[in-house]
Structures are given as structure tokens and as C-alpha cells.
Design an enzyme around this catalytic site. Structure first.
Site, PDB file in Angstrom:
ATOM      1  CE  LYS A 117      -4.210  -2.137   1.526  1.00 13.51           C
ATOM      2  NZ  LYS A 117      -3.688  -3.526   1.675  1.00 13.51           N
TER       3      LYS A 117
HETATM    4  C1  LIG Z   1      -4.296  -4.640   1.149  1.00  8.40           C
HETATM    5  C2  LIG Z   1      -3.487  -5.864   0.988  1.00  8.40           C
HETATM    6  C3  LIG Z   1      -3.834  -6.869   0.059  1.00  8.40           C
HETATM    7  C4  LIG Z   1      -5.076  -6.797  -0.794  1.00  8.40           C
HETATM    8  O1  LIG Z   1      -5.025  -5.788  -1.750  1.00  8.40           O
HETATM    9  P1  LIG Z   1      -6.355  -5.308  -2.494  1.00  8.40           P
HETATM   10  O2  LIG Z   1      -5.953  -4.108  -3.262  1.00  8.40           O
HETATM   11  O3  LIG Z   1      -7.332  -4.982  -1.397  1.00  8.40           O
HETATM   12  O4  LIG Z   1      -6.836  -6.412  -3.335  1.00  8.40           O
HETATM   13  C5  LIG Z   1      -2.999  -7.973  -0.052  1.00  8.40           C
HETATM   14  N1  LIG Z   1      -1.903  -8.118   0.703  1.00  8.40           N
HETATM   15  C6  LIG Z   1      -1.543  -7.171   1.618  1.00  8.40           C
HETATM   16  C7  LIG Z   1      -0.334  -7.411   2.456  1.00  8.40           C
HETATM   17  C8  LIG Z   1      -2.311  -6.020   1.793  1.00  8.40           C
HETATM   18  O5  LIG Z   1      -1.958  -5.087   2.698  1.00  8.40           O
END
Ligand SMILES: *Cc1c(COP(=O)(O)O)cnc(C)c1O
Length: 475
Positions: A117
């Protein structure tokens, strides 16, 4: 470039906004999600020109196709300020690791909070600061987190002018590492609020405060959730970077497997593919919360109730509905805003589901858009973490393990498979210990983080008390 809502009707659609107008907004007024009116096409000559660009400059090239209301020099400076070796650990920013012939891990988790993120949120922090200064405005980000999103938002916004972050989390329910990461931020514009309750209580508070429109307007309340178009756009860049690193010519195609929850990450892959990036397959990997796998297998999109939403060892994918999925369905249905509005604005709220299984469009999810899917469980996760350690000498986190498990099921000879690594194992240490009998490695900059001074208020789930806190901070 103009943006339209996935629920827009009429030609031309009534909503028709520029990038900076939607940057600070959440949903479109009609309840839909913003998408560009068309996907800019990247031809082979351009792709060739992009080979060898530094990540920040590649980001600038791609963002320029979507942003025409920030001067080019400013946008380039924002990209270069965001994607640095200092912040993301390597010059490549998203380096590939070859596991074996045709199988790669693409690291997206070397940013400040060790989860993917950061890739988008760090850019968002700089874009927000830039745009708020230009308008002479302030913004109070009020959100709820059970882990990765909240800390990524705080590390992106810390010390930024014009922005405050009020982040609620369920008291005592995040991992010790995640708590230490967030609560050790001592910046004046960061407010950690531990709510005596569960994650749903935190979300209810956000709904209650944002639902008070007078309060929301007066105190400029905003969010940074995953439906923000700018986040998705920033994520498109690393699909290009992964492709360019793993190929020598534009004749080659690659596939990606993406650990998925809210469909934000893989939706960026869909956008990259729509722009002409030679992607063969986009493989959606879910955990036990298999809303998306069910859709891609059957055509049924069925949101889960609280009782049906499992707490798993890949918790950042524990979703009951996939909040970005509407964007893909809009494309799948030939950008029919009225139908999208019926599915997501009417059928889902009323019946909790819709069924495209018998619709000819559904077959195109695979044939025309390259989608495939699979699911991984706690047992699979442990086995994959062990196998990956034994075969490649590499420790992967639980979410990446879900991706690897599903990727193995979808490999095609001659087409490299890139698995997106979405977090580092240290964030989910308990499961690593369960699988390997040893603690994962901790990056040096996080040594002793649990012992640092913490700034957090513990509060009851009381809407008025939260509003008072925000109002007081703004005085
Ligand atoms: C948020 C997240 C995901 C999922 O991503 P999306 O965009 O919601 O599909 C997968 N792995 C980790 C470690 C995350 O923080």
C-alpha cells in the site's frame, strides 16, 4: 483526460471531471467509482522508449497520460520526490527475484510500512500536500484500520502540511509489530485512536462522523480508502515496471498473480492491460474469503455477512465485499453505467448478490480480459511458506504465500509468471513461526520498534467524543 462514474448514464455522461477534482473525493455523487473516460494506449515504440527509465520517471510518463491539470515539471518533481531509494530500499524500487525459470517475485513491500500500500499511498501524500497548498485548503483524514491501510496512510501523511490523520483501530487487536509501527509516530498531525471495541465499531464511527454532512463540510473530513483513483493509477506503474524488467522485447507476454482482497491491486493490472501492456493472464488469488474466486469461477458475485467473513492468517485480504470490483464489472459490461448501477446500487444492497453466469459478457472475463482465479487456505499458506523456504531459501509473508500457491496452478510454459509480493513476513510473524519454527528477519530500521515511545489515545466508541477531538485539533 476526463473522469466518469461507473454509474453514469447518458452520452456524454453527466459527470465529467478532471484529475485534481476527483483526487480529494471518494465515491462519485451517484455512488459509483471514477474511471478515466478512455484508457490511453501505449504503443510498442513508447514501451521501448520506457525500457531503462528510472522508476520515478516511468511513473511520471504513465501519470502524465492521466493527469493534465498539474504542470509537467511539478508532476515529475512529485514522482521523483516519492520514488526514491531512500524510501523504497532499492534503486529498482520494485525489484524482481527469480525463483526458477519462468517464476518471479516482484517486491512491492520495501516501503516505510513493509506492505504494497506504500506504493500508492506515498504518492498520494505528496499529491495531497501539493493540491491542498495550491487551493489553500486543509483536509482531515478520518479512517478505520485493522492494519496495513492505516499505517500506510499515516507514514504517507506524517509531517505533510494541510493534512491531519485521525486513525481509529480496535484496541489491542493489531499485531504488536503493527501497533508499534503506527503508535510510534509522534508527528503533530497524526492522531492514533485505539477504540475499545472491534474493527466494525471503528468503521461505524467513520460512517457516523462522515454521515453528519454539516460536520463533514465544516471540518473538511476526507478518506484515503482504496477506491481513490489516484491510488489505483499509482499502482499501474509497477505492472509496467515488472513487465519491463522481465522481458527483453515487446513481443513477449507475461502473467501476474495478485493476492487480492478489495480488488484494488489487481484492478491496476487490468488498467495496465487495457493500456496495451502485453499481459497474458491476471490471476486473482484469494484466501478463505473467496468472494472474487467465486465470481471468476461461476459469475456469481455474493457479498458476505459478518458471520461469513473469516479471520485468517492473511488478514489484509479478509473482506466481505470487494470495493474496487465495480470498476472491472463496468468494463466487462461494455461500460454500461445503467447496468452497473443496477447491479451495485440495487441488486447488491437488496439481495446481497448478482449473477452474471448466464450473461455472454461473463465468458469474456477470461477470454478477453485475461482473468483467472484461485483460492488458498491456512493449510496451503503454511505449506507454501515451507516449500518456498526449502526450494528457494526465501521466507514469504502469508499474503504472498496465497499468491504463490495460486500462481503454481496457473503457470503456462513459455509465459513468465510474476507473483506480486504484497508484504514482508515480519508483519505476520506468528504464522511464519507456525510454518518454519523460526522468527522472520526484521529489517534493521525496525529494530526495537516495540520499545519506542508511543502516542495513542484509548477511547470508547462514542461519536460525540470523536467529533470533539477532531474539532479541538482544528482550533
Ligand atoms: C491490502 C493488501 C492486500 C489486498 O489488496 P487489495 O488491493 O485490497 O486487493 C494484499 N496483501 C496485503 C499485504 C495487503 O496489505
Amino acid at each position: 483526460m476526463r473522469y466518469i462514474s461507473t454509474r453514469a448514464t447518458g452520452t456524454p455522461p453527466s459527470e465529467h471531471k478532471r484529475f485534481c477534482e476527483i483526487l480529494l473525493e471518494g465515491l462519485a455523487p451517484d455512488g459509483g467509482l471514477y474511471l478515466p473516460e478512455t484508457y490511453p494506449q501505449v504503443d510498442a515504440a513508447t514501451l521501448t522508449r520506457w525500457r531503462g527509465l528510472a522508476y520515478a520517471d516511468l511513473a511520471f510518463e504513465i501519470l502524465s497520460l492521466y493527469v493534465d491539470d498539474i504542470p509537467a515539471d511539478d508532476l515529475r518533481a512529485l514522482c521523483r520526490k516519492t520514488y526514491t531509494e531512500e524510501v523504497f530500499g532499492t534503486a529498482a524500487i520494485v525489484p524482481l527475484t527469480r525463483l526458477e525459470d519462468g517464476l518471479y517475485l516482484q517486491a512491492l513491500s520495501n516501503g516505510p510500512t513493509l506492505a504494497f500500500k506504500d506504493m500508492a499511498m506515498q504518492l498520494l501524500g505528496n499529491l495531497f500536500e501539493y493540491e491542498l497548498a495550491r487551493r489553500g485548503e486543509e483536509l482531515n483524514i478520518f479512517g478505520a484500520t485493522s492494519g496495513d491501510t492505516g499505517s500506510a496512510a499515516e507514514y504517507a501523511m506524517r509531517g505533510k502540511k494541510g493534512v491531519r490523520v485521525f486513525m481509529t483501530s480496535p484496541d489491542g487487536r493489531m499485531s504488536p509489530f503493527q501497533q508499534a509501527q503506527m503508535f510510534s509516530l509522534l508527528d503533530d498531525n497524526i492522531y492514533n485512536i485505539a477504540i475499545t471495541g472491534v474493527f466494525d465499531d471503528c468503521q461505524d464511527l467513520v460512517k457516523a462522523v462522515s454521515g453528519d454532512l454539516d460536520f463533514k463540510r465544516k471540518y473538511k473530513i476526507g478518506t484515503v480508502n482504496s477506491i481513490n483513483w489516484a491510488r489505483l493509477m499509482a499502482q499501474v506503474v509497477y505492472y509496467f515496471a515488472g513487465y519491463l524488467q522481465s522481458t527483453k522485447s515487446n513481443e513477449e507476454r507475461v502473467s501476474f498473480t495478485v493476492p487480492s482482497g478489495n480488488f484494488g491491486n489487481v484492478c491496476a493490472g487490468h488498467v495496465a492491460r487495457m493500456m496495451g501492456l502485453p499481459i497474458a493472464q491476471l490471476v486473482v488469488a484469494t484466501n478463505e474469503n473467496d468472494v472474487l474466486d467465486e465470481f471468476f469461477r461461476t459469475g456469481v458475485y455474493r457479498v458476505r455477512g459478518t458471520a461469513d467473513t473469516h479471520e485468517t492468517s492473511s488478514p489484509s485480504m479478509d473482506i466481505s465485499k470487494a470495493s474496487n470490483f465495480e470498476r472491472f464489472v463496468f468494463d466487462l459490461l461494455g461500460r454500461d453505467g445503467a447496468r452497473t448501477a443496477d447491479l451495485f446500487g440495487s441488486q447488491v444492497p437488496r439481495q446481497g448478490r448478482f449473477d452474471l453466469g448466464a450473461d455472454p459478457a461473463f465468458a469474456q472475463a477470461a477470454s478477453r480480459y485475461g482473468f483467472a482465479s484461485g483460492k488458498s487456505t491456512h493449510t496451503d499458506r503454511l505449506a507454501t511458506i515451507r516449500d518456498t523456504w526449502q526450494k528457494y531459501g526465501l521466507v514469504v509473508d502469508t499474503h504472498t504465500a496465497d499468491g504463490l500457491k495460486v500462481a503454481h496452478e496457473h503457470r503456462v510454459p513459455g509465459v513468465p509468471m510474476l507473483v506480486l509480493e504484497t508484504a514482508l513476513p515480519i508483519k505476520f510473524a506468528a504464522t511464519i513461526v507456525e510454518a518454519l519454527g523460526r522468527e522472520p528477519e526484521r529489517p534493521a530500521k525496525f529494530a526495537g520498534i516495540e520499545a519506542l515511545p508511543k502516542k495513542v489515545r484509548v477511547m470508547a466508541p462514542d461519536v460525540q467524543a470523536i467529533k470533539d477531538l477532531i474539532a479541538h485539533a482544528c482550533d
